[in-house]
Each structure stands twice: as C-alpha cells, then as structure tokens.
Write a protein that holds these residues in place. Structure first.
Motif, short mmCIF file in Angstrom:
data_model
loop_
_atom_site.label_atom_id
_atom_site.label_comp_id
_atom_site.label_asym_id
_atom_site.label_seq_id
_atom_site.Cartn_x
_atom_site.Cartn_y
_atom_site.Cartn_z
N ALA A 76 0.85 -1.21 0.00
CA ALA A 76 0.00 0.00 0.00
C ALA A 76 0.88 1.25 0.00
CB ALA A 76 -0.91 -0.01 1.22
N ARG B 264 0.78 3.82 -3.08
CA ARG B 264 0.30 5.18 -2.80
C ARG B 264 1.37 6.19 -3.18
NH1 ARG B 264 -0.98 6.14 3.24
NH2 ARG B 264 1.26 6.01 3.26
N ARG B 265 2.62 5.89 -2.83
CA ARG B 265 3.71 6.81 -3.14
C ARG B 265 3.86 6.97 -4.67
NH1 ARG B 265 7.91 9.79 -0.44
NH2 ARG B 265 6.57 9.46 1.33
N GLU C 187 1.58 6.67 -6.91
CA GLU C 187 0.46 7.46 -7.42
C GLU C 187 0.68 8.96 -7.14
OE1 GLU C 187 -1.64 5.98 -9.22
OE2 GLU C 187 -3.05 7.63 -9.54
#
Ligand SMILES: Cc1cc2nc3c(=O)[nH]c(=O)nc-3n(C[C@H](O)[C@H](O)[C@H](O)COP(=O)(O)OP(=O)(O)OC[C@H]3O[C@@H](n4cnc5c(N)ncnc54)[C@H](O)[C@@H]3O)c2cc1C
Length: 190
Positions: A3, A7-8, A10
């Motif tokens: 995750a 997330r990073r 994105e």
C-alpha cells in the motif's frame, strides 16, 4: 509495504505532495533539485518559468524573482532559493536526528546497491544499522533506465524502481539512512 509503495507511486505520478518547485529547463540547479526529489521518491509539483503561466504568479506570491530559481516551496510556507541538497533534506525532514553517543552495530558509507544490500541484510538480522549517503539513495544504479541482469527481474526493472524498493526495504527493517550527509573520514585509531 505494498500500500505504501503504490500510494507513493500514485502521488509521484500525479505530482501531488508538499513541495512545489519553480525552475527552468535551462537551469542546471533546477535539474539537480528535480533529480534529488525524484531519486528520493518525494512527490512534487513543478512549474517551469518558460512554459507555465502560473510560475510567475507563484514567484510573485512568495516574493521571489526569476533570478532566485530553482525555488522550492516546502509545505506552503518555507521558501528555499536555490537550496543545496542538504538544505532540502533538512526542510523535508528526510533525516532523523543522530545521537552521537549511540554505538551502532554497523555503519555503512554509501547507499548505492552495495550499501543498501548491506543495510537490508544487516537490519533484517536485527543489527542496528546506520547508513550515510552523500547524495541520493541508489548510487549509479539509480540512474539506469533499465537493468536486465539483476537476479529475479527477468523482464528488467528501472534502476530508480529497483533502488527505491531497496531503500524502502532497508527502512522497513529499521536501518537509519541519512540522505545528503556524506562521511568526511574514517577514524580507525581505536
Ligand atoms: C547509467 C548506468 C547504467 C547501469 N546499468 C547497469 C546494468 O544494467 N547492470 C549492471 O549490473 N550494472 C549497471 N550499472 C552499474 C551499476 O549501477 C554499479 O555497478 C552499481 O551501482 C555499483 O553499486 P555500488 O553500491 O558499489 O556503488 P555506487 O552505485 O557507485 O554507489 C556508491 C554510493 O556511495 C555514495 N558515496 C560516495 N562517497 C560517499 C561518502 N564519502 N559518504 C557517503 N556516501 C558516499 C555515492 O553518492 C553513491 O550513492 C549501470 C551504471 C550506470 C551509471
């Protein structure tokens, strides 16, 4: 971890983060600052003086001039004019404070593939690991567009992806990695 990495990725792809860089493609300092943020996996928004109308508005809003570029606005308030990599690392809080009285099991100089490997294997075995990197994590490999001879990646992987994962992996196991903080000398007298 998955995750965190997704997330990073994105945030980086969308240029969403707590840093705004105003610069010019014709300016070496701008390239250095962008490379420093990219190689540290730090998301940022970029406005180019020669291409983006908003760049001049931002300069006016933060009372800086085109002569000050690259300008880095950190968390909407700190305005850094042509900052050194050390100053950026400090402003973004990339480094934890070092306790000079603490004795470490392993101190590694350089966070290229060799240093990051040593950090992962040392920290994963429970050793207290401290790494000093004078520039950015990843070393030479971080600038490779595709590495095809690394074990376990039959279709290849970019050097940045490979070393960013190694950097995250070392931190996951608790290695402390100091960015833009080089070792000045080794003292072997005791
Ligand atoms: C463009 C490019 C493409 C490549 N492609 C491939 C490939 O496809 N396959 C392959 O096998 N190899 C490839 N290589 C070679 C590979 O990247 C290197 O062999 C590898 O990076 C060496 O790792 P290293 O950790 O030993 O040293 P380095 O990667 O050189 O890392 C050393 C680190 O130490 C830091 N440092 C230096 N002095 C200090 C100090 N005093 N204090 C703190 N830190 C310090 C440096 O900033 C650097 O981050 C490529 C290299 C380049 C440049």
């Amino acid at each position: 971890m998955r995750a965190f990495i997704l997330r990073r990725s994105e945030l980086i792809a969308r240029g969403l983060g707590d840093v705004v860089v105003i610069g010019s493609v014709h300016c070496a300092g701008t390239l250095r600052v962008k490379e420093f943020l990219t190689r540290n996996g730090h998301p940022y928004a970029y406005f180019d003086l020669d291409r983006d109308a908003e760049a001049q508005e931002l300069l006016d809003r933060f009372h800086v001039t085109a002569g000050d570029v690259p300008v880095l606005i950190c968390r909407g308030d700190a305005v850094l004019r042509n900052p050194t990599n050390q100053r950026i690392a400090e402003c973004l809080g990339l480094n934890q404070a070092i306790d000079p009285a603490q004795l470490h099991d392993v101190v590694i100089v350089g966070a290229g593939p060799a240093g990051l490997s040593a950090a992962v294997y040392g920290a994963s075995e429970g050793l207290d690991v401290l790494v000093f990197e004078s520039n950015v994590p990843g070393g030479q490999a971080g600038s490779s567009s595709r590495i095809e001879n690394y074990l376990g990646f039959p279709t290849g992987i970019s050097g940045l992806d490979l070393t960013a994962r190694a950097y995250a992996q070392a931190q996951k196991f608790g290695a402390q990695i100091m960015i833009a903080k080089g070792a000045a000398r080794l003292t072997c007298s005791r």
